[in-house]
Design an enzyme around this catalytic site. Structure first.
Site: not given
Lengths: 157, 157
Positions: B58, B86, B89
């Site tokens: 990402e 996560c 990101c």
């Protein structure tokens, strides 16, 4: 040097970095990564210049240090940063396995180490970071509030 | 093309990216950024190769798209990613002002869009992202579980 003197010195370097950001009309946040009492990376927020929303001071310092150490885990390092890290940076700090985090000003709007949440000590994640707060808090906060005040007055004028 | 067909097509491209990560022995996660129904960036997790803990799919897609558009805000874009982002990101997705997020597999250990917290729709942050889930969930999850199973068996052998 005792721990307290280290913290003062390294945070002053982070503040110097924040001043460089200010000169470049970037949000004034600076960061310094330290291992074995030596600076291994220093950086400041560069989102506007680099056209990169991920170019916060902490991310740049982590990327630089990882390149330098040839390792994407920054074991036994301490990150000094003038502002409480945001969710993105807090997440990166955990992935990089940074041991200690020392920050200056709190960020009530998007700080993710205490203010809106605490991601660097999140029970679900597989690494937790030690935090030290309260070093040059006012200096760091003053630089930021001055920047935003000036920005608003320019926009208004 | 209707929205559903787009989602299928773009997620397939993200899965192709995840396969490239797998070939490079990286955690198989792929991402695609789309604006006006066109792909403006595609990437896969490259932490090991780049020695960079921030080199998630990402983040790489956001950085590439920002460079390409010459803007650190990715207004009206959709990010397709094979795994629930996560905290790092998710934070970057909010800073980049991405409009929509479509992800495949859930990440119960560190997913920050539903599993351990929801940062892309956090009430304190100044941007909220629309989420679509459930597209190629099993395919995305299978690739990841296969990767980790193989890694464990190699370590054990």
């Amino acid at each position: 040097m005792n721990e307290r003197m280290d913290d003062t010195y390294f945070m002053q370097v982070a503040i110097e970095e924040a001043r460089l950001a200010l000169e470049e009309d970037e949000v004034p946040v600076g960061a310094v990564l330290v291992k074995d009492n030596k600076i291994i990376a220093r950086s400041h927020n560069s989102c506007e210049q680099l056209n990169d929303p991920t170019a916060h001071a902490e991310i740049l310092a982590i990327r630089e240090a990882s390149r330098m150490l040839n390792n994407h885990r920054l074991i036994d390092t301490t990150l000094y940063v003038t502002l409480e890290p945001c969710p993105m940076c807090a997440g990166a700090i955990v992935w990089a396995r940074i041991k200690e985090l020392v920050y200056g000003a709190l960020d009530p709007k998007s700080g993710a180490c205490r203010s809106i949440t605490n991601l660097v000590q999140h029970p679900a994640l597989n690494h937790r970071v030690e935090i030290r707060e309260g070093i040059f808090t006012r200096e760091c906060a003053r630089m930021l509030s001055g920047f935003f005040r000036e920005k608003r007055s320019r926009q208004g004028g």
